[in-house]
Design an enzyme around this catalytic site. Structure first.
Site, PDB file in Angstrom:
ATOM      1  N   GLU A 114       0.839  -1.197   0.000  1.00 47.42           N
ATOM      2  CA  GLU A 114       0.000   0.000   0.000  1.00 47.42           C
ATOM      3  C   GLU A 114       0.878   1.253   0.000  1.00 47.42           C
ATOM      4  OE1 GLU A 114      -2.912  -0.062   3.148  1.00 47.42           O
ATOM      5  OE2 GLU A 114      -3.631  -2.058   2.588  1.00 47.42           O
ATOM      6  N   GLU A 181      -8.282   1.359  -5.121  1.00 49.47           N
ATOM      7  CA  GLU A 181      -9.464   1.044  -4.307  1.00 49.47           C
ATOM      8  C   GLU A 181     -10.248   2.321  -4.006  1.00 49.47           C
ATOM      9  OE1 GLU A 181      -8.675  -1.420  -0.896  1.00 49.47           O
ATOM     10  OE2 GLU A 181     -10.669  -1.110  -0.049  1.00 49.47           O
TER      11      GLU A 181
HETATM   12  O1  KIV Z   1      -6.723  -7.224   1.645  1.00 52.54           O
HETATM   13  C1  KIV Z   1      -7.483  -7.203   0.682  1.00 52.54           C
HETATM   14  O2  KIV Z   1      -8.404  -8.007   0.551  1.00 52.54           O
HETATM   15  C2  KIV Z   1      -7.280  -6.173  -0.328  1.00 52.54           C
HETATM   16  C3  KIV Z   1      -8.375  -5.995  -1.326  1.00 52.54           C
HETATM   17  C4  KIV Z   1      -9.544  -5.396  -0.685  1.00 52.54           C
HETATM   18  C5  KIV Z   1      -7.912  -5.222  -2.488  1.00 52.54           C
HETATM   19  O3  KIV Z   1      -6.302  -5.504  -0.334  1.00 52.54           O
END
Ligand code: KIV
Length: 263
Positions: A114, A181
């Site tokens: 991220e 997202e």
């Molecule tokens: O952890 C997860 O499931 C994610 C998705 C929501 C993209 O990062």
């Protein structure tokens, strides 16, 4: 034979949509890939949907290694992306590499990190040493407290421009995929048009190279109200396999996400 990053890049180049779902165990891994899911994401969302935490923050590297091994054992064809849990990618690039190496040894083919421009050095460090990286932009759940909640990101010209610049910088640093997202569909379309690597959307409109959802969400297993970007594929399906097949078919045809699932 297992799909590779090259498979996914070729799909993106040909305009074939990539169908991705989260997956945390061997049984679902077998079922999902049998129904045509291209990519299994061992997401740190497991902290919420499996472990019952309110956020993804308590998830550990040991949790991610364990669930990656389960998913790898249950699948033969799907490409496997694994989240780097909170605290493992925010330190130095060298430390991040050591954590990522544990995930790769467990069977990950790519790690997801991220963050935007602040992650450029780390992304370059990993990708230049053999670890493919998917960058995660927009609503980054590990920063939920900094963001002040689970809110749509990239609204307004300044925020949109920054996200586009982040995506370009991450691609330049070596990111092989960019996941976006909860951002406006128009912004995701612009980022997708400007990048050469596949983009994956979750609440990011229909123009991304592919889509991902949390598998529990498409099976109608969510607490409280359904999020706008989620579609419950158990509605009208007679089995979990059929629900998954319907999700894959709608991603491939572009029917999902509809406008009502987008921002
Ligand atoms: O952890 C997860 O499931 C994610 C998705 C929501 C993209 O990062």
């Amino acid at each position: 034979m297992r799909k590779t990053l090259t498979t996914l890049q070729t799909m993106r180049n040909k305009g074939e949509k990539i169908a991705m779902l989260t997956c945390y165990d061997a049984s679902f891994a077998t079922l999902l890939e049998t129904q045509g899911v291209d990519v299994l994401l061992v997401g740190d969302s497991l902290g919420m949907v499996l472990q019952g935490h309110e956020t993804t923050l308590p998830v550990t590297i040991e949790d991610m290694v364990y669930h990656t091994e389960c998913v790898v054992r249950g699948s033969e064809q799907a490409f496997i992306i694994v989240d780097m849990p909170f605290g493992t990618s925010q330190a130095s690039p060298r430390e991040t590499f050591a954590y990522a190496a544990q995930l790769m040894a467990a069977g990950a083919q790519m790690v997801k990190i991220e963050g935007g421009t602040e992650m450029v050095e780390t992304v370059h460090f990993l990708t230049s040493r053999g670890i493919p990286v998917c960058s995660h932009l927009g609503l980054t759940p590990q920063s939920v407290h900094q963001l002040g909640g689970y809110k749509v990101q990239g609204k307004g010209d300044v925020a949109a421009q920054k996200m586009l610049q982040d995506a370009l910088a991450l691609q330049q640093a070596g990111a092989g995929m960019v996941l976006m997202e909860a951002i406006p569909a128009a912004l995701a379309a612009e980022v997708t048009a400007q990048l050469g690597v596949p983009t994956i959307g979750i609440g990011a409109g229909a123009d991304c190279s592919g889509q991902v959802l949390v598998v529990y969400d498409i099976l109608g297993i969510y607490p409280g109200k359904k999020a706008r970007f989620v579609k419950d594929y158990m509605q009208g399906a007679t089995s979990i396999a059929q629900a998954v097949a319907n999700y894959v078919a709608e991603v491939k045809s572009g029917a999902f996400p509809a406008v009502e699932n987008s921002f």
